[in-house]
Design an enzyme around this catalytic site. Structure first.
Site, PDB file in Angstrom:
ATOM      1  N   GLU A 169     -55.808  66.771  62.893  1.00 25.31           N
ATOM      2  CA  GLU A 169     -57.263  66.636  62.782  1.00 25.31           C
ATOM      3  C   GLU A 169     -57.965  66.400  64.124  1.00 25.31           C
ATOM      4  O   GLU A 169     -58.546  65.313  64.355  1.00 25.31           O
ATOM      5  CB  GLU A 169     -57.613  65.507  61.797  1.00 25.31           C
ATOM      6  CG  GLU A 169     -57.024  65.700  60.414  1.00 25.31           C
ATOM      7  CD  GLU A 169     -57.396  64.596  59.431  1.00 25.31           C
ATOM      8  OE1 GLU A 169     -57.905  63.550  59.864  1.00 25.31           O
ATOM      9  OE2 GLU A 169     -57.163  64.771  58.226  1.00 25.31           O
ATOM     10  N   GLU A 352     -52.491  67.269  53.853  1.00 26.18           N
ATOM     11  CA  GLU A 352     -53.034  66.008  53.317  1.00 26.18           C
ATOM     12  C   GLU A 352     -54.023  66.321  52.210  1.00 26.18           C
ATOM     13  O   GLU A 352     -54.871  67.208  52.362  1.00 26.18           O
ATOM     14  CB  GLU A 352     -53.799  65.203  54.382  1.00 26.18           C
ATOM     15  CG  GLU A 352     -52.956  64.501  55.390  1.00 26.18           C
ATOM     16  CD  GLU A 352     -53.784  63.686  56.384  1.00 26.18           C
ATOM     17  OE1 GLU A 352     -54.893  63.226  56.041  1.00 26.18           O
ATOM     18  OE2 GLU A 352     -53.298  63.537  57.521  1.00 26.18           O
TER      19      GLU A 352
HETATM   20  O1  IFM Z   1     -55.923  58.136  56.606  1.00 20.54           O
HETATM   21  C1  IFM Z   1     -56.449  59.331  57.080  1.00 20.54           C
HETATM   22  C2  IFM Z   1     -55.409  60.082  57.871  1.00 20.54           C
HETATM   23  O2  IFM Z   1     -54.927  59.344  58.948  1.00 20.54           O
HETATM   24  C3  IFM Z   1     -56.003  61.358  58.428  1.00 20.54           C
HETATM   25  N1  IFM Z   1     -56.642  62.127  57.411  1.00 20.54           N
HETATM   26  C4  IFM Z   1     -57.556  61.441  56.528  1.00 20.54           C
HETATM   27  C5  IFM Z   1     -56.918  60.211  55.952  1.00 20.54           C
HETATM   28  C6  IFM Z   1     -57.903  59.485  55.017  1.00 20.54           C
HETATM   29  O3  IFM Z   1     -59.023  59.097  55.730  1.00 20.54           O
END
Ligand code: IFM
EC number: 3.2.1.21
Length: 451
Positions: A169, A352
């Site tokens: 990210e 994710e």
């Molecule tokens: O916890 C975070 C993660 O570290 C990166 N993506 C989003 C998640 C939720 O905010």
């Protein structure tokens, strides 16, 4: 309650990878055995973290990693995605910290022994503080330090890694960290956001070259997050506002990788806000990747604004998770289909997806049916995208367990496993059990006990 998917769904096939994900700073603790990173500093700054907490202990994974891998195994997943703390494996002078490397090699070997694929992320936001002191991601040299780190660590890990992601990210590292100031290092300037994004993408390109050389048999790529942008009304102005927001927050990070160009919005930035881009940078950034990691949680709605071009609108009355993010699974399908139509993509892994919910552990049970329903709808959304022709090969629940949720501290729980931070007890939630049952119900699933 169960998670159920159509019988002929690709998600039910042997080729589809199901996993759980974590990140170093969010779970490890063990602050004394690594370099100080920007999140340690940010946590120590008053009023930055909602519960004034830090990552000193977190889930104490540094000490509990064997139990945690046994827990992961008990869920029956095919893969575990985790990140390496740069400052745990390298010393300040760039030399290897053998103790830190051995910690991760222990994890990698244990995963291999249990037949669980290791998806390793090299950078999930924990930049060593001494690098930030030299300008961090605003300094072009950081991209070259990252390349060196990727080189050393991929050599040290040998063939143990199934997949490397360079960055997690970059939007969060750059925009939230250097432009909005709500993540470490907490700087706030448009020009900083754009410049750090460029250096992060450059770091990705440089590291990709090294990974393809040192680890040609692993799947090497990058993980990007997307918050699809929708127009509040169908007016031309709102549609244009949503498009601008999408270019600024989403396409900014993917277009350079696949099209070797930034969105046209670049030209509309004030000259002082435009990043410095050297000749050849976009070619470096856009080299082929073996997979694209997609992180999705929510969507955002925009309307036109005379001053700023676009502003986000908080829709009343829509379902939201405990962190205030709208639950809108259709946006997930739309995103995946749209990315597939816009770019010439390699296979996608959903690296994710998940939800923060206000969990309560009562008599050793966490009945998080709200999260379970989120997974049901979002896995269906992934299935729908596959049906529409998107090549998606895996899905990772965020997160394996409750952990340090950045500026929210420990107040928001994303895990499919509940963590009692005082006792460090882990309890599989109803959503975790349903996810595990789904994975085990696949026709090809034989016996996970041999893992
Ligand atoms: O916890 C975070 C993660 O570290 C990166 N993506 C989003 C998640 C939720 O905010």
């Amino acid at each position: 309650m169960k998670i159920s998917l159509p019988k002929n769904s690709r998600l039910q096939s042997e080729a589809f990878t199901f996993g759980v994900a974590t990140a170093s700073f969010q779970i490890e603790g063990g602050v004394d055995s690594r370099q100080t990173c920007i999140w340690d500093t940010f946590c120590a700054t008053p009023d930055k973290i909602r519960d004034a907490s830090n990552g000193d202990i977190a889930c104490n994974h540094l000490n509990l990693w064997q139990e945690d891998i046994a827990l992961i195994t008990s869920l029956g997943v095919d893969a575990y995605r985790f990140s390496i703390a740069w400052g745990r494996v390298l010393n300040q002078d760039g030399s290897i910290n053998q103790q830190g490397v051995d910690f991760y090699i222990g994890i990698l070997d244990e995963l291999k022994r249990r037949n669980i694929k290791a998806f390793v992320t090299l950078y999930h936001w924990d930049l060593p503080q001494h690098i930030e002191d030299q300008g961090g991601w605003l300094n072009r040299d950081t991209a070259y330090l990252f390349k060196d780190y990727a080189d050393k660590i991929s050599q040290a890990f040998g063939d143990r890694v199934y997949s490397y992601a360079t960055l997690n990210e970059p939007f969060c590292s750059s925009y939230l960290g250097y432009e909005a100031g709500i993540h470490a290092p907490g700087l706030m300037k448009k020009a900083y956001g754009r410049q750090s994004a460029h250096h992060l993408l450059l770091a990705h390109g440089l590291a990709m070259q090294v990974l393809q050389k040192n680890s040609p048999n692993s799947m090497n790529g990058i993980v990007l997050n997307f918050t699809p942008c929708y127009a509040l009304t169908q007016s031309a102005a709102d549609i244009q506002a949503a498009k601008q927001a999408d270019d600024y927050f989403n396409q900014w990070y993917i277009k350079p990788i696949f099209d070797a160009a930034y969105p046209d919005l670049l030209a509309a930035l004030a000259p002082e806000d435009r990043p410095e881009i050297h000749d050849g940078d976009l070619e470096l950034i856009s080299q082929p990747i073996d997979f694209l990691g997609v992180n999705f949680y929510t969507r955002a709605v925009y309307q036109a604004d005379a001053e700023q071009g676009f502003v986000q609108v908080d829709l009343p009355g829509v379902p939201k998770t405990d962190i205030g993010w709208e639950i809108h699974p259709q946006a997930f399908t739309d995103l995946l289909v749209s990315l597939n139509q816009t770019y010439d993509l390699p296979p996608i892994f959903i690296t994710e997806n998940g939800a923060a919910m206000d969990d309560k552990c009562i008599d050793g049970r966490v009945d998080d049916f709200d999260r379970l329903s989120y997974y049901q709808h979002h896995l269906t959304a992934v299935d729908n995208a596959i049906v529409q022709g998107v090549n998606i090969q895996g899905y990772f629940a965020w997160s394996l367990m409750d952990n340090f949720e950045w500026a929210e501290g420990y107040l928001k729980r994303f895990g499919i496993v509940y963590v009692d931070y005082a006792s460090q007890t882990r309890t599989i939630k109803a959503s975790g059990q349903a996810y595990s049952d789904l994975i085990r119900s696949r026709a090809h699933f034989t016996n996970n006990n041999n893992k």
